[in-house]
Design an enzyme around this catalytic site. Structure first.
Site, PDB file in Angstrom:
ATOM      1  N   TRP A 127      48.658  -9.561  16.398  1.00 14.43           N
ATOM      2  CA  TRP A 127      48.158 -10.889  15.662  1.00 14.43           C
ATOM      3  C   TRP A 127      46.686 -10.809  15.938  1.00 14.43           C
ATOM      4  CZ3 TRP A 127      50.467 -12.240  11.702  1.00 14.43           C
ATOM      5  CH2 TRP A 127      51.929 -12.372  11.645  1.00 14.43           C
ATOM      6  N   ASP A 131      44.316 -18.495  18.870  1.00 17.56           N
ATOM      7  CA  ASP A 131      45.675 -18.659  18.161  1.00 17.56           C
ATOM      8  C   ASP A 131      46.744 -18.864  19.325  1.00 17.56           C
ATOM      9  OD1 ASP A 131      47.647 -18.179  16.758  1.00 17.56           O
ATOM     10  OD2 ASP A 131      47.172 -16.196  16.132  1.00 17.56           O
ATOM     11  N   LYS A 138      56.782 -21.294  15.066  1.00 13.52           N
ATOM     12  CA  LYS A 138      57.208 -20.621  16.336  1.00 13.52           C
ATOM     13  C   LYS A 138      57.839 -21.760  17.368  1.00 13.52           C
ATOM     14  CE  LYS A 138      55.668 -17.072  14.408  1.00 13.52           C
ATOM     15  NZ  LYS A 138      54.410 -16.566  14.546  1.00 13.52           N
TER      16      LYS A 138
HETATM   17  C1  LIG Z   1      53.453 -15.665  13.369  1.00 18.68           C
HETATM   18  C2  LIG Z   1      52.136 -15.755  13.940  1.00 18.68           C
HETATM   19  C3  LIG Z   1      51.173 -15.665  13.146  1.00 18.68           C
HETATM   20  C4  LIG Z   1      51.080 -15.551  11.528  1.00 18.68           C
HETATM   21  O1  LIG Z   1      51.762 -16.815  11.192  1.00 18.68           O
HETATM   22  P1  LIG Z   1      51.961 -16.869   9.628  1.00 18.68           P
HETATM   23  O2  LIG Z   1      52.026 -18.341   9.476  1.00 18.68           O
HETATM   24  O3  LIG Z   1      53.029 -16.020   9.397  1.00 18.68           O
HETATM   25  O4  LIG Z   1      50.651 -16.644   8.872  1.00 18.68           O
HETATM   26  C5  LIG Z   1      49.522 -15.644  13.572  1.00 18.68           C
HETATM   27  N1  LIG Z   1      49.394 -15.634  15.087  1.00 18.68           N
HETATM   28  C6  LIG Z   1      50.258 -15.637  15.865  1.00 18.68           C
HETATM   29  C7  LIG Z   1      50.186 -15.525  17.402  1.00 18.68           C
HETATM   30  C8  LIG Z   1      51.776 -15.749  15.377  1.00 18.68           C
HETATM   31  O5  LIG Z   1      52.842 -15.551  16.167  1.00 18.68           O
END
Ligand SMILES: *Cc1c(COP(=O)(O)O)cnc(C)c1O
Length: 362
Positions: free
Chosen positions: A100, A169, A193
């Site tokens: 990511w 993030d 998540k």
């Molecule tokens: C799932 C995820 C993303 C991307 O999320 P989307 O909503 O699909 O764009 C980005 N960073 C992390 C750490 C993730 O687990």
């Protein structure tokens, strides 16, 4: 019911789903569903406000930070972060520790000078020590991903940056442990998540970070615009935000992020313990100190695909689903987000032990 170990969209607390079901057609005696209400009406606006209030309370977010609710997912923020923050100096630092953060770095290259603070590792199994990071004193921010969902690499420290704002993030470990928000310039997390269904992203941003957006920034991605309008500058995903706010209430009833932190420790230690005791039958490629408490990737018998397939099939028969590893990594991945109980984890652990014992004997 099955036990859903998905990496995202992921399991939600059953209690919350039941509440939502109860209120689906008639919210709070309004005679209609939340889905049907105006996002400018008082009933919805209270939900929106409560969601942000709960988020502030749960993470002890200081007063000089804004909480924004946006669309476009975590991936949307890969771009939004750049458009809003990178213009300050024209460059930004990226610590790439997994799939990511790599994607975020690639996206950032569209908007200015994105620099890697250490070379991209061949395999994402560790975090290079901080003294090997080459930070640019002129960077607008240092970007990193606290928990790499695909690779199972999680930070156990907050990087030191000598005053450069940190952008993080936290999509896949949001509200799974206490954090000192004041150490960050910006934190973002997609809900799907750990705190809700897909469709909303939470942004926690220090006020002084806002106001340098590039001219090309779409209004719906402009933090200033979103902040000024309390995250209802355009139609928000009302139903999703309502569910997320119910998850926040559930978190409060369950000792908040401190409670989740203890639970995450206990759950992940159980599974990693079994991996470590299996004499190499189960292996996790990640350095012990950076093993994720949320996403636990492992291989069976050195990556024996037939055996892994058998494991997944038998697990599914036993009611445990979505354990397949990410296609780029293969193997198995057990995601132990907040809604996965200790009992759920014990069920998986028992299954892993039995599968191992069965193979040892045959
Ligand atoms: C799932 C995820 C993303 C991307 O999320 P989307 O909503 O699909 O764009 C980005 N960073 C992390 C750490 C993730 O687990």
């Amino acid at each position: 019911m099955v036990i859903n170990f998905a990496a995202g969209p992921a399991k939600l607390p059953e209690e919350v789903l039941k509440e939502v079901q109860q209120e689906l057609t008639d919210y709070n005696n309004t005679g209609m569903s939340i889905m049907e209400m105006s996002h400018r009406g008082s009933v919805y606006l209270k939900i929106n406000e409560d969601a942000m209030k709960s988020c502030r309370e749960l993470l002890k977010v200081p007063e000089n930070y804004k909480i924004l609710l946006m669309q476009g997912g975590g991936s949307g923020q890969f771009a939004a972060v750049c458009m809003n923050l990178m213009g300050k100096t024209g460059s930004a630092d990226y610590a790439v520790t997994g799939t990511w953060s790599w994607k975020a770095y690639k996206e950032a290259q569209k908007y200015g000078n994105a620099n890697l603070v250490f070379p991209k590792p061949e395999n994402f199994t560790t975090i290079p020590p901080q003294n090997e990071w080459k930070l640019n004193p002129n960077a607008s921010y240092l970007y990193y991903c606290d928990n790499e969902t695909v690779d199972g690499v999680e930070f156990n420290f907050v990087p030191e940056t000598n005053g450069i704002p940190l952008v993080c993030d936290m999509s896949s470990n949001f509200m799974s442990r206490s954090i000192d928000v004041s150490k960050f310039g910006l934190i973002f997390a997609g809900a799907q998540k750990n705190v809700g269904p897909a469709g909303v992203t939470v942004i926690i941003v220090r006020e002084d970070m806002i106001g340098n957006a590039m001219k090309i920034t779409p209004s719906v991605f402009d933090y200033m615009d979103v902040a000024k309008n309390n995250s209802v500058s355009n139609t928000p995903p009302t139903f999703i935000i309502y569910i997320m706010s119910r998850v926040f209430e559930w978190l409060k009833r369950n000792d908040g992020v401190e409670g989740m932190s203890k639970l995450a420790q206990k759950k992940s230690q159980l599974i990693y313990g079994t991996i470590n005791k299996s004499n190499g039958f189960y292996t996790c490629p990640v350095d012990e100190q950076y093993r994720s408490r949320m996403n636990l990737p492992f291989r069976i018998s050195g990556g024996d695909e037939a055996l892994e397939k058998e494991f997944l099939q038998k697990a599914e028969k036993a009611g445990m689903v979505q354990l397949k590893g990410h296609r780029s990594v293969g193997g198995i991945r057990a995601s132990l987000y907040n809604a996965i109980s200790f009992e759920n984890t014990e069920t998986l652990n028992k299954f892993m032990n039995e599968f191992y014992e069965g193979k040892k004997l045959s």
